[in-house]
Design a protein around this motif. Structure first.
Motif, PDB file in Angstrom:
ATOM      1  N   THR A 217     -10.655  48.993  35.149  1.00  0.00           N
ATOM      2  CA  THR A 217     -12.014  49.151  35.646  1.00  0.00           C
ATOM      3  C   THR A 217     -12.301  50.606  35.993  1.00  0.00           C
ATOM      4  O   THR A 217     -11.428  51.333  36.465  1.00  0.00           O
ATOM      5  CB  THR A 217     -12.266  48.270  36.885  1.00  0.00           C
ATOM      6  OG1 THR A 217     -11.484  48.758  37.983  1.00  0.00           O
ATOM      7  CG2 THR A 217     -11.889  46.818  36.614  1.00  0.00           C
TER       8      THR A 217
ATOM      9  N   LEU B  23     -13.540  47.990  31.619  1.00  0.00           N
ATOM     10  CA  LEU B  23     -14.748  47.382  32.172  1.00  0.00           C
ATOM     11  C   LEU B  23     -15.402  48.417  33.079  1.00  0.00           C
ATOM     12  O   LEU B  23     -14.904  48.701  34.176  1.00  0.00           O
ATOM     13  CB  LEU B  23     -14.407  46.108  32.945  1.00  0.00           C
ATOM     14  CG  LEU B  23     -13.595  45.057  32.186  1.00  0.00           C
ATOM     15  CD1 LEU B  23     -13.344  43.828  33.059  1.00  0.00           C
ATOM     16  CD2 LEU B  23     -14.267  44.666  30.876  1.00  0.00           C
TER      17      LEU B  23
ATOM     18  N   SER C 138     -18.470  49.640  35.197  1.00  0.00           N
ATOM     19  CA  SER C 138     -19.667  49.132  35.873  1.00  0.00           C
ATOM     20  C   SER C 138     -20.888  49.997  35.611  1.00  0.00           C
ATOM     21  O   SER C 138     -22.007  49.493  35.526  1.00  0.00           O
ATOM     22  CB  SER C 138     -19.414  49.012  37.382  1.00  0.00           C
ATOM     23  OG  SER C 138     -19.229  50.292  37.965  1.00  0.00           O
TER      24      SER C 138
ATOM     25  N   THR D  89     -22.502  37.994  27.689  1.00  0.00           N
ATOM     26  CA  THR D  89     -21.045  37.899  27.600  1.00  0.00           C
ATOM     27  C   THR D  89     -20.510  38.587  26.355  1.00  0.00           C
ATOM     28  O   THR D  89     -21.223  38.793  25.372  1.00  0.00           O
ATOM     29  CB  THR D  89     -20.585  36.426  27.576  1.00  0.00           C
ATOM     30  OG1 THR D  89     -21.054  35.811  26.363  1.00  0.00           O
ATOM     31  CG2 THR D  89     -21.095  35.652  28.769  1.00  0.00           C
TER      32      THR D  89
ATOM     33  N   ILE E 274     -15.874  37.790  29.119  1.00  0.00           N
ATOM     34  CA  ILE E 274     -16.330  38.768  30.104  1.00  0.00           C
ATOM     35  C   ILE E 274     -17.841  38.607  30.247  1.00  0.00           C
ATOM     36  O   ILE E 274     -18.591  38.813  29.284  1.00  0.00           O
ATOM     37  CB  ILE E 274     -16.011  40.211  29.672  1.00  0.00           C
ATOM     38  CG1 ILE E 274     -14.548  40.348  29.221  1.00  0.00           C
ATOM     39  CG2 ILE E 274     -16.356  41.190  30.784  1.00  0.00           C
ATOM     40  CD1 ILE E 274     -13.540  40.096  30.288  1.00  0.00           C
TER      41      ILE E 274
ATOM     42  N   ALA F 121     -21.270  39.792  32.262  1.00  0.00           N
ATOM     43  CA  ALA F 121     -21.870  40.793  33.151  1.00  0.00           C
ATOM     44  C   ALA F 121     -22.603  40.093  34.287  1.00  0.00           C
ATOM     45  O   ALA F 121     -23.388  39.171  34.058  1.00  0.00           O
ATOM     46  CB  ALA F 121     -22.834  41.679  32.378  1.00  0.00           C
TER      47      ALA F 121
ATOM     48  N   PHE G 273     -18.473  42.277  36.721  1.00  0.00           N
ATOM     49  CA  PHE G 273     -17.835  41.550  35.628  1.00  0.00           C
ATOM     50  C   PHE G 273     -17.135  40.301  36.157  1.00  0.00           C
ATOM     51  O   PHE G 273     -16.347  40.379  37.107  1.00  0.00           O
ATOM     52  CB  PHE G 273     -16.796  42.430  34.931  1.00  0.00           C
ATOM     53  CG  PHE G 273     -17.364  43.673  34.305  1.00  0.00           C
ATOM     54  CD1 PHE G 273     -17.957  43.630  33.056  1.00  0.00           C
ATOM     55  CD2 PHE G 273     -17.315  44.888  34.992  1.00  0.00           C
ATOM     56  CE1 PHE G 273     -18.489  44.782  32.490  1.00  0.00           C
ATOM     57  CE2 PHE G 273     -17.837  46.039  34.423  1.00  0.00           C
ATOM     58  CZ  PHE G 273     -18.433  45.990  33.168  1.00  0.00           C
TER      59      PHE G 273
END
Length: 258
Positions: free
Chosen positions: A25, A64, A66, A110, A123, A125, A145
């Motif tokens: 992340t 991932l 943000s 997704t 995954i 959002a 996520f």
């Protein structure tokens, strides 16, 4: 449901190992000391460096992200790392800026991760708002996520992203059954914007936990920068009072949150 192994690298940067998958992340890898501009006169200094560097991580199947527009979530070293990841998933506007096959999602959309010998990960959002309504168009898009393992209806890991608590997030929380919740905290403010707050404070973090009731809560993004107004000393007693199993990870140390 398999228990994930989490390694907190610093700030919002977390390595998630889940059923053979390795996800990262919000990559931030730069040394402390530099002052960064966040737009419209807002500035902050990084005061704590990362516990690990990209060379320490091994293979990363997906990042991932943000949001891409703020250096405390994607610094220059993190940006340089992105091509090494199997996939990058971020906001729709961030994907347009980053290019290179980046997957852009709006809240509720997704994407899936698939590989031989491993379960499919979905995954999704989740909504975020990086401050009050009136400043959203200036600050830009942000998402969280929800990671679901094939064969399970529950969310294995949810990452809040940088957000405040608002109705859209409450609605999403109501619809989720979450095992491990990773919360971006810090109660961020800037001198130039006065009392305007851009991430969860203690009161909102407690409300999220009370609404969500996850099995485990993992706080991140509450230290290492000058724009954080509330740290672990403030958050810890309030979160403990919710009765949740709160795990404060030691940076650089892989921890199974079973």
């Amino acid at each position: 449901m398999p228990a994930p192994t989490l390694t907190h690298i610093g700030g919002p940067t977390l390595l998630i190992e889940l059923d053979g998958w390795r996800l990262l992340t919000d990559p931030t890898f730069e040394a402390p000391g530099r002052r960064y501009h966040f737009g419209y006169g807002a500035r902050a200094r990084k005061v704590t460096g990362p516990a690990l560097q990209p060379a320490d991580l091994g293979t990363v199947d997906a990042v991932l992200l943000s949001h891409d527009q703020h250096a405390d979530n994607l610094d220059d070293a993190g940006r340089a790392f992105l091509p090494a990841a199997g996939r990058v998933v971020t906001t729709a506007s961030g994907a347009r800026r980053l290019g290179g096959g980046t997957v852009g999602l709006l809240a509720g959309e997704t994407t899936v991760l698939q590989a031989p010998g491993r379960p499919t990960l979905t995954i999704t959002a989740t909504p975020g708002r990086h401050g009050p309504t009136f400043i959203h168009q200036i600050v830009g898009e942000v998402i969280g996520f929800a990671i679901t393992v094939d064969g399970s209806d529950a969310t294995a890991v949810w990452i809040s992203g940088d957000t405040v608590l608002y109705d859209g997030l409450r609605d999403a929380i109501d619809a989720m059954d979450v095992d491990v919740a990773v919360l971006h905290l810090g109660a961020v403010t800037f001198g130039v914007t006065g009392p305007v707050r851009f991430t969860l404070d203690t009161t909102e973090a407690v409300a999220v936990v009370d609404l969500l009731r996850p099995r485990v809560v993992v706080p991140v993004h509450y230290e290492g920068w000058s724009h954080f107004r509330e740290n672990r000393d403030v958050f810890e007693p309030a979160l403990v009072a919710t009765g949740a199993d709160v795990r404060w990870l030691t940076p650089g140390e892989a921890t199974e949150v079973g």
